[in-house]
Enzyme design. Sequence first.
Site, PDB file in Angstrom:
ATOM      1  N   ASP A  30      -5.197   1.820   5.541  1.00  0.00           N
ATOM      2  CA  ASP A  30      -6.629   2.130   5.664  1.00  0.00           C
ATOM      3  C   ASP A  30      -7.129   1.612   7.017  1.00  0.00           C
ATOM      4  OD1 ASP A  30      -9.363   2.399   5.343  1.00  0.00           O
ATOM      5  OD2 ASP A  30      -9.311   1.825   3.220  1.00  0.00           O
ATOM      6  N   ASN A  48      -3.134  -6.617  -5.421  1.00  0.00           N
ATOM      7  CA  ASN A  48      -3.837  -6.768  -4.161  1.00  0.00           C
ATOM      8  C   ASN A  48      -2.963  -7.633  -3.250  1.00  0.00           C
ATOM      9  OD1 ASN A  48      -5.492  -7.498  -2.055  1.00  0.00           O
ATOM     10  ND2 ASN A  48      -7.279  -7.900  -3.335  1.00  0.00           N
ATOM     11  N   ALA A  49      -2.250  -6.967  -2.352  1.00  0.00           N
ATOM     12  CA  ALA A  49      -1.277  -7.667  -1.510  1.00  0.00           C
ATOM     13  C   ALA A  49      -1.958  -8.618  -0.526  1.00  0.00           C
ATOM     14  CB  ALA A  49      -0.424  -6.663  -0.756  1.00  0.00           C
ATOM     15  N   GLY A  60       0.848  -1.182   0.000  1.00  0.00           N
ATOM     16  CA  GLY A  60       0.000   0.000   0.000  1.00  0.00           C
ATOM     17  C   GLY A  60       0.882   1.229   0.000  1.00  0.00           C
ATOM     18  N   GLU A  83       3.752  10.685   2.035  1.00  0.00           N
ATOM     19  CA  GLU A  83       2.795  11.794   1.903  1.00  0.00           C
ATOM     20  C   GLU A  83       1.909  11.863   3.150  1.00  0.00           C
ATOM     21  OE1 GLU A  83       3.325  13.233  -1.076  1.00  0.00           O
ATOM     22  OE2 GLU A  83       4.700  11.607  -1.572  1.00  0.00           O
TER      23      GLU A  83
END
Lengths: 463, 278
Positions: free
Chosen positions: B172, B149-150, B93, B248
């Site tokens: 998330d 999609n890990a 991610g 970020e």
Amino acid sequence: MSFRLPFTKLAHHPTKNLLILCFGSHFQAIDTSTGVLLATTQSSFTSIKTTTNISTPSTTGPAEAVNLLPRPKHVLSSEEAHTELIRSIAFNAQGTCMASTSENKVLKIWDLEEKQWKLKNSRSVVKRVVSLVFDQTGSKIIVADKFGDVYRSFPIDLPENNGKTSSQLLLGHVSMITDMTLTPLNKYIITCDRDEHIRVSRYPNAYNIESFCLGHTHFVSKLHIIPWAADFLISGGGDDFVALWDYVHGTLLQTLDVKQFVDSQQESESITADKSRSEEASEEGIAISAITSSAVSQHIALIIEKLRQRFPGIIILRWEADQSRVVYHNTLELESDPLDIAYDLFGNLWVSITTSEDEKEKERPTFLVNLFRQAVNDKYDKAANDDPLVKEINQYGSMLGNEENIDTLPDLYPIGQLRKAGTDWRVQRNQDEDYDDVARSLEGELASSSDVNKSKRKKVKTK
Amino acid sequence: MSLPQKRYFRQRAHANPFSDHHLDYPKSPAHIDWSSHYPAFFTSQTTEESTSLLSSTREDTKQSLSISTKSSNLLIDESLIKSQRKVEFADLGCGYGGLLVALSTLYPDTLLLGMEIRVKVEEYVREKIHALRLQHPGQYQNISIIRMNAMKFLPNFFEKGQLSKMFFLFPDPHFKTRKHKARIITTQLLAEYAYVLRVGGIIYTITDVKELHEWMVKHLNEHPLFKRIPEEETNKDPVVFHVSQSTEEGKKVERNNGEKFLACYVRIEDPYRMQENS
């Protein structure tokens, strides 16, 4: 429309001549050496008469037509039976008990001890179970659910009334688990999923993954450890092949294209028939819905589901011990599609078949169970329909109380639905899509699919 | 070439890890051609050789490697060894790729891979890496990004014990209880992370959501294959600064004077197996 409810699931006892046949929410047990019906959960069977249309011509005398079928030795209370479709069933290694799960998340443990045959206890599970297995001590039962998790539930015996079970999470996939097996010495637990994975975890320390067996390009639906060569695993699913693995190292040893045998069978059948139809069918994928084997003949039997055109046959593979590989042996032809298969202790293959045609309009009655006897030269002889081994169970059928037939068949082909919808990702790669719209949560998918199943099941009620 | 502008690559922050996205993933780690990701590490002379090696099975790879080292007789074929280099750091991610860029120069000889499920974010990072490589010749050759999609396909990309560092930075939070299975750290998934991570490898987690931090710590603590690294040790780790400051999200939290919660875990031997052996 009216159908005889077919047997959707077969399971043979590990040491006794005993075959369990599931139909809807009930099961029956027959002795595979005599063909005698041993037990049933359908307790209202007593009023069932032999119906003339399924008796052989020689027995259609008026006297015999009203004969009652012999009463099974063990009649289990229908109140204790499952209330929804039985999906999975397992014996413990000792053969003293059996577990079954139904679509409504109930797990039942049955006592199979001689003269006992009773429901031991019933417990609920969190999600719908896709596979269950006892550990070798027989003291714990392991369940894999549709949500992708595997739990260990124990104890097997519950104290009266206030007995509580413990449930322990063993492992989980971020995908729908489709099958599970424990290696014979319980060193590993193997699980497979809709996302092409086969995972080999240690047991009981299943948080430690030993290997992944990767090579399938579509869902994996069935796992089968070869009992006489327990270092080898056979897997099948939405691919055209079955795969042979050294599962401890995750090494792919062999792929055997089985679709070619399905296609060649169907081509030979439809030489005069519509050619384009058979071509169309050959382009379509297959789904392997059952793998089983017999240590007697060292044969491996497969059932294959096709999407539009079913395959009324069973593919038999043979194990070549000197080269440690599987080869094609032959194809057993059937009158209608097989639903499940089980070898008995003699290497005879029991097959439950579907009832696709309307019973009332048919001249010949449908038989629900076929038997292929192990014969000399590794061949199979199909037992005649009046053979004593299958006669009783076919007469008995799967009777639902006094009413023998049902209006709508339950969903008999769930495996093919595992195929991913839409275009193959290999064709439509790197598409810039807004998948927030497409995205549905797994829970959502499962809920909606279970709703569909529920509505289907509701129709499966007696008139 | 100028760096891509983030405003053209915006996408919703959430992607459903359970649905069947149109993802391109290899059948197994042996089926990936890494040369397109790290061309400098898979030089043109060896491209043919390396791809043939990569497309063959693991056993074959080992065999041909041992043969070629034998035949070159102590003269080690450097390009072949380079082509055998494997990804060691994975940022699951990775978002806009801040950590990859920061660690690229810190570990110039290590291959780093970012993994991101959102199409546009992946595109942004890919273009950014491309631009950085053009702007700084010889640099940023060791980082790349893949859309995947890990939670589903990690074992398709990495072999057992291939990774030495895994990063889970500002994942998330999935606040709702029924969404907890979608969290990137769960008991079930930790088994897969332990599989691709070698013994001694480190998992880095950081979040500004206290509840999620507690969740991750709880699950990692309970997992028998991970052990928490004490704070005084993590403070010495040069990577930790970038884990906290270079992404970020990390910068955003900083701007808002938010709190950051860090937890690092080392992959240990299975205590069950050790019991068995002793």
